[in-house]
Every structure is written in C-alpha cells, then in structure tokens.
Design a protein around this motif. Structure first.
Motif, PDB file in Angstrom:
ATOM      1  N   LEU A  65      -1.958 -37.465  45.146  1.00 55.45           N
ATOM      2  CA  LEU A  65      -1.389 -36.361  44.380  1.00 55.45           C
ATOM      3  C   LEU A  65      -1.184 -35.120  45.238  1.00 55.45           C
ATOM      4  O   LEU A  65      -1.924 -34.861  46.183  1.00 55.45           O
ATOM      5  CB  LEU A  65      -2.312 -35.978  43.213  1.00 55.45           C
ATOM      6  N   VAL A  66      -0.165 -34.349  44.859  1.00 56.02           N
ATOM      7  CA  VAL A  66      -0.009 -32.980  45.325  1.00 56.02           C
ATOM      8  C   VAL A  66      -0.392 -32.079  44.157  1.00 56.02           C
ATOM      9  O   VAL A  66       0.105 -32.275  43.037  1.00 56.02           O
ATOM     10  CB  VAL A  66       1.435 -32.696  45.766  1.00 56.02           C
ATOM     11  N   LEU A  67      -1.292 -31.137  44.391  1.00 53.96           N
ATOM     12  CA  LEU A  67      -1.689 -30.183  43.354  1.00 53.96           C
ATOM     13  C   LEU A  67      -0.903 -28.893  43.558  1.00 53.96           C
ATOM     14  O   LEU A  67      -1.155 -28.150  44.508  1.00 53.96           O
ATOM     15  CB  LEU A  67      -3.192 -29.918  43.420  1.00 53.96           C
ATOM     16  N   VAL A  68       0.048 -28.643  42.675  1.00 51.21           N
ATOM     17  CA  VAL A  68       0.919 -27.479  42.792  1.00 51.21           C
ATOM     18  C   VAL A  68       0.384 -26.376  41.895  1.00 51.21           C
ATOM     19  O   VAL A  68       0.172 -26.571  40.688  1.00 51.21           O
ATOM     20  CB  VAL A  68       2.366 -27.826  42.396  1.00 51.21           C
ATOM     21  N   ASN A  69       0.157 -25.213  42.460  1.00 50.34           N
ATOM     22  CA  ASN A  69      -0.427 -24.100  41.733  1.00 50.34           C
ATOM     23  C   ASN A  69       0.546 -23.545  40.702  1.00 50.34           C
ATOM     24  O   ASN A  69       1.610 -23.029  41.046  1.00 50.34           O
ATOM     25  CB  ASN A  69      -0.835 -23.009  42.721  1.00 50.34           C
ATOM     26  N   TYR A 104      -3.220 -26.530  37.919  1.00 59.58           N
ATOM     27  CA  TYR A 104      -2.460 -27.240  38.946  1.00 59.58           C
ATOM     28  C   TYR A 104      -1.654 -28.370  38.318  1.00 59.58           C
ATOM     29  O   TYR A 104      -2.208 -29.209  37.589  1.00 59.58           O
ATOM     30  CB  TYR A 104      -3.390 -27.837  40.000  1.00 59.58           C
ATOM     31  N   ALA A 105      -0.372 -28.405  38.629  1.00 62.52           N
ATOM     32  CA  ALA A 105       0.432 -29.568  38.264  1.00 62.52           C
ATOM     33  C   ALA A 105       0.038 -30.726  39.156  1.00 62.52           C
ATOM     34  O   ALA A 105      -0.061 -30.587  40.378  1.00 62.52           O
ATOM     35  CB  ALA A 105       1.918 -29.255  38.425  1.00 62.52           C
ATOM     36  N   TYR A 147      -1.676 -31.764  34.044  1.00 62.32           N
ATOM     37  CA  TYR A 147      -2.206 -30.567  34.698  1.00 62.32           C
ATOM     38  C   TYR A 147      -3.716 -30.637  34.798  1.00 62.32           C
ATOM     39  O   TYR A 147      -4.410 -31.055  33.865  1.00 62.32           O
ATOM     40  CB  TYR A 147      -1.787 -29.309  33.925  1.00 62.32           C
ATOM     41  N   MET A 148      -4.218 -30.222  35.969  1.00 68.31           N
ATOM     42  CA  MET A 148      -5.656 -30.127  36.206  1.00 68.31           C
ATOM     43  C   MET A 148      -6.062 -28.671  36.014  1.00 68.31           C
ATOM     44  O   MET A 148      -5.644 -27.799  36.783  1.00 68.31           O
ATOM     45  CB  MET A 148      -6.004 -30.607  37.610  1.00 68.31           C
TER      46      MET A 148
END
Length: 636
Positions: free
Chosen positions: A198-202, A370-371, A292-293
């Motif tokens: 995963l990439v966690l996008v802010n 985070y997405a 979303y996290m």
C-alpha cells in the motif's frame, strides 16, 4: 481513472514560524534527500535543513521561478522545475537512489503564474509506479498563489532507484518546486500487514488546539519528518471547541517506535465548549471508493481527571459507532495513547470523525487520515531492464517520455510507442511501434528479454549495426525493420512459427537468407528483402557463392579450407623429411652446380668421377695379398 484531490494545503507563509534542526540530514548516507527543484546550488535553510541543488530529474524539462518570489519565505519554494510535454514527453520523473524500504515523501507544488499564462496545469503524480496525486485546473486560489504541500508514505522495492513521476494532461506542463524523502520504520503505520502492498496518502494530519509544526517549518522535531497542520480548517464550525494544554507537564509514551509520534502532539488538545453534551467533529475531505486508515491521538492532560470512568466517549467514523474510549483506564494520565481504525470503501466525499460524550467531555490531541492506495502492478523487472537498455541503444529522445516504469500506472500510456498487457507475473511489453522517430542507434541483444513481444516496428529510422539473435522471439508475429542502415547477415533465429510479417527491405544486409525466414512467404506470410544488395540464396535473389553463406563460410567452405591447410602442411612435412631426416653421413654434396643444364658440365662431372674411382681401386689392390677385395668377404 481515479482522481485524488489536492492534499494538505499548507500556505507557504506558515513556514516562517519559528523553530529546530531537522532530524534528517539530506544525503545518500542515510537515504534522505531534500531537493530544491530548479535550484542551482546547495544551501541550508533557516531551520537547519540541508537542501540539494536540483538533480535526479529526467531530461526535457526546464528550471523556472515563481512570479512573485517575495511572497515565499523559503528559498526552495521560489524555484521550480516544469516539464513541457513537447520536449519531455508525457512522463517525467525524479529517479531517487533509494534502497528497498518505506519512505516518507513530501512534494511542494506551486504555480504563481511562473509562465505568464494565467492557467494552472493539470497533471498526475505517481510513486512506486502507482497513481497517488492528481492536480486539476483550476487549482484553489490559495494553492495556485502560495503553493500546496502533499505527502505520503510509500514502499520502495526497486533498485538502484525509485521513481517519482509526473504525467502531463494534454499540453499542460507538470510543475514541482521541492521534493523531500526520508526513511520511516518498516513497521510504522501497521507496516507488518500493509507496508509492502500500500501507499498511504495523507488526506489530513492535524494537531488539535495547536498551530502547525514540523521539520522544515518549525524547530519542533519529528523523527519521520512529518508536518502537523493546525486543525481549524477541518472542524465542524457549527460546534464550539475549547483548547487545553499539558501546562508544562511531561508526557510519557511519546516518540516511541515504530511510529515515533512527537511529544509536542500530545501537549495540547481540544475538548467541547459550552454544553457538556456537545460533540467534537472533524470533516475530512476524501475520495470515494477508497479505504482510509484513521489514527486518533489522545492524552489525558487534564490534571482534574485522576481515575478511570471520569472521561468516557464514543468514536463514530462515517456515522458508525466503532469504539468507546476511556483514556485514563487505558494508559493513565499524561501518557500518549494511539488508536487506529480502517474505514472501508467510502461512498461520500467527506469522512466524519465524531467524538460523542458518555461521561464528561471528549478530548482529542491529533488526527491522521490516510487513503490506502493499493500498489499497482508493475512491469516484469527483466523487461524493465530490457526497455532501459533499448532506450540507451536506440537513443530514444526525451520527447518520447521513456521515464519511470514502462507500463505502470496503467491509466497512462506514458512511453510513446509502447503497448503493454497484463501477464502472469506482472505487466509485459507486447508491442513497440517506433517508426519514423529519427532514431540513430542500434538494437541491443537485451531485446531478447521481451518474451511477450508480438509486434516490433522500427522502420524509417537511421539504425545501424547488425541484427541481434535476440530478435528471434517465439512470440513475434510482425517484424518491420525496413528503411534503416542495418548491416551483416540475418540471424538464423529469426523466423518463428508465429511470424507472419517480416519486412527487412532497404537496408545493407548480406549473406544467405535463412530458410526458416524465407518460409514465411512460402506459407502465406509477407516477406520483403528487397534493397539489400548482399542477400542471396533464395528465389528472387542471386545465388550465394559455393563456399559462402550468411556473410561467411558455409560448412562446405570450412571443410575445403581445412583440407587446403592440411595439404599444405603435408607438403611442408615431406620437404623437411627429405632435406633433414634422409641425409646420410657419406652424402657430401647435394648442391646442384649452377651450370647443371650444360651437357659439357655433365660430361666433365662424369670423367672426374671415373678418375676418382680408378685411384680408389688401385689403393685397395695395394692392401690385398692376392690383389682382390670383396665387400664383406674374406681374401682368397
């Protein structure tokens, strides 16, 4: 195509707030880089952060400057690099030398009418070959005028570099002012289960009841180089809030692995104002159809709370009651407490984070959202290496955009002339159409690694050199190398059972045409070998020399050549034998007189011999008692 919004709008003016040395020193030693895009020299910022002059970028772009640099207090926010598609192609990248691991990436994007066109550009951004950010014109006015920061956490699995790429829409030139990257703990943010995929996008990282802080903006440390934004822009303004602080009391449990959340985050908080039944609510902008996290940060920093059960509240995410929190019961007072939850497949463009009081007033120190962007499938590594080798050997111009991953993200066909499909182990290259591109290089044999190549068209260029054996791919159906300057023979590997079209006309090829290649035309395919004066050996072409085939000696020629060498060697051995080995002790004169051809000379020679013989016999008789001597016998 998924469109991700502009993230974490931080006005550049906020960077002027004071503060301490960045825990990350820019440089290869610790795999941390702070790049001043468009900048010409290294420098150290007022916050102690070392910035590098612009580097690691792909060709075709240009450096620029914002229209009103006085509005930007930080030097790295004034300069920029833009990539016009006319010269840089659809895809332009920064190839960062990062070993495998997880990294925090922050990008500052600004327009400020640097090009005098009064129109913000539209483009996408990828990390780890995955689409993570989308900028669409028109940008919000604050972002266009003062710039916007976006950040994310991504895994780097490729070596020796990891690409951050920008994809142009239409004729718009992507633009970037600064790039910062620093390593994070491999287990951070649930990395054990999600880090590699995963990439966690802010989509919002806020500190509650406090102002913006973080490395590069203040002197407050954060081990991951994160920046924490003030929460006021995300509050539900229909509700009332009060801010509280720890009053200088020490906070325990902060700055611990693997996330290293900073102590400053837990030194302030918000609670409800007015009626005790009021709620805390934050409205976080999100993109639909993603998960979303959410991370919530708490610390019981009210000295009046000294026992469990005195402050209890429910947490509601996207309208669902997901947990009940009693901070003191969990960790006691003045101690950091983290809680995380994943909200799946949102259908709304706003995520509601609400704290509902049960006993006392709810409290919140910080919030992260985070997405969870799944990594996209990448090109098979061996084919990536082959394409990079072809880029060098064919001298692909920058305008064709051969940067980053050849096939990913799938939403973009960024490499001009390249077609990809999904394979069993990743994306694979199936077609290369590079006709009439002005190419002047050669075909590397690394092309043999394109195991799924169906069609190759390099016609009407100025390519030179010989044809590599690697062109004989079993998958190849169509091959067009016409109107180039190829030399040498045609490899016998070309001509698989699937090949239906082979256009090699108008080159400088020579030698015998392989039978398996010519059989294409016999079996109904298309083959054109015209315009190659040196080719031979098949109908419509001259016959090859008896001993010549494919630009060299054939088997018969090699046998004949070997026999000739053997005969010469035998003659030499015979002569040596006659001259050296057969020579006896009584052979005195093998030299022929120069006048051997004269009859008189021969007669004189004979007379001399007879006289010598008479003298010898007379001497023998003088030594014999009876006047006779026979060789090997006894006197009688």
């Amino acid at each position: 195509m998924r469109l991700l919004p502009l993230l974490l709008l931080l006005l550049a003016g906020a960077a002027a707030r004071a503060a301490s040395d960045d825990p990350f020193l820019s440089g290869a030693a610790n795999h941390s880089y702070n790049i001043d895009c468009g900048g010409a020299a290294d420098f150290t910022s007022s916050f102690g952060r070392r910035w590098l002059a612009d580097q690691f970028f792909s060709p075709g772009g240009a450096a620029g400057m914002v229209a009103e640099p006085h509005r930007f207090p930080q030097p790295q926010e004034r300069t920029l690099r833009f990539f016009p598609p006319s010269s840089a192609g659809k895809s332009s990248c920064y190839s960062l030398p990062l070993p495998p691991g997880r990294y925090y990436l922050r990008i500052f994007s600004v327009y400020d009418n640097y090009d005098s066109k009064v129109r913000t550009p539209s483009y996408d951004v990828s990390a780890a070959a995955t689409l993570v950010l989308s900028f669409r014109s028109p940008w919000p006015e604050p972002a266009a005028r003062y710039g916007a920061y976006s950040d994310l956490i991504f895994p780097s699995a490729t070596q020796p570099s990891s690409d951050v790429c920008f994809y142009s829409l239409s004729t718009d030139a992507p633009v970037v002012a600064s790039i910062e990257v620093a390593p994070v703990h491999p287990l951070a943010y649930d990395g054990a289960t999600t880090g590699a995929d995963l990439v966690l996008v802010n989509y919002g990282r806020v500190t509650c009841g406090n102002s913006l802080f973080g490395p590069g903006f203040t002197r407050d440390p954060d081990a991951f180089s994160r920046v924490w934004q003030a929460d006021v822009d995300f509050r539900n303004n229909d509700l009332s809030y009060d801010a509280i602080t720890a009053g200088g009391r020490k906070i325990f449990g902060s700055n611990q692995p693997p996330n290293y959340f900073p102590t400053k985050l837990y030194e302030s908080a918000v609670t409800t104002g007015g009626d005790a039944t009021n709620e805390i609510e934050y409205l976080m902008p999100v993109d639909t159809r993603l998960s979303y996290m959410v991370w919530l940060h708490f610390a019981e920093i009210d000295a009046g709370i000294g026992a469990a059960g005195q402050r209890v509240f429910d947490v509601m995410l996207a309208g669902e009651n997901v947990t009940r929190i009693d901070i003191f019961k969990q960790v006691g007072g003045f101690t950091a407490f983290k809680w995380t939850y994943i909200v799946e497949n949102l259908t709304s463009s706003t995520l509601s984070v609400k704290l509902v009081p049960v006993v006392g007033r709810p409290i919140l120190c910080g919030l992260e959202n985070y997405a969870m962007v799944p990594l996209e499938m990448r090109t098979v590594p061996s084919q990536v290496a082959a394409m990079k080798a072809l880029k060098e050997s064919l001298k692909i111009p920058a305008r064709m955009g051969w940067n980053g991953d050849p096939c990913a993200p799938r939403a973009w066909d960024a490499w001009e002339g390249v077609t990809c499909h999904r394979g069993d182990k990743g994306l694979v290259i199936t077609q290369l159409d590079l006709a009439s591109q002005g190419l002047k290089g050669f075909i590397t044999d690394e092309i043999s690694h394109l195991k799924d190549l169906v069609s190759l068209n390099l016609s009407y260029n100025s390519l030179t050199g010989s044809l590599p054996p690697g062109l004989g791919q079993p998958s190849l159906v169509s091959l067009d190398l016409s109107s180039n300057e190829f030399t040498g023979s045609i490899p016998g590997t070309i001509g698989s059972s699937k090949l239906q079209t082979a256009l090699l006309n108008n080159n400088q090829l020579d030698g015998q045409v392989p039978e398996r290649l010519y059989s294409i035309g016999v079996h109904g395919g298309i083959i054109d070998l015209s315009g190659n004066k040196g080719l031979c050996g098949v109908p419509t072409l001259p016959a090859c020399a008896v001993f010549w085939e494919k630009g060299g000696l054939n088997k018969t020629g090699k046998i004949a050549l070997g026999a000739s060498f053997g005969f010469v060697l035998l003659v030499i051995l015979i002569v040596v034998y006659i001259l050296c080995i057969r020579r006896g002790p009584y052979d005195y004169d093998f030299e022929f007189p120069q006048d051997l051809t004269s009859i008189s000379a021969i007669s004189a020679k004979r007379n001399r011999y007879q006289r010598a013989k008479s003298v010898m016999l007379a001497e023998m008789e003088a030594h014999s008692p009876d006047g006779f001597y026979t060789n090997g016998g006894s006197p009688r």
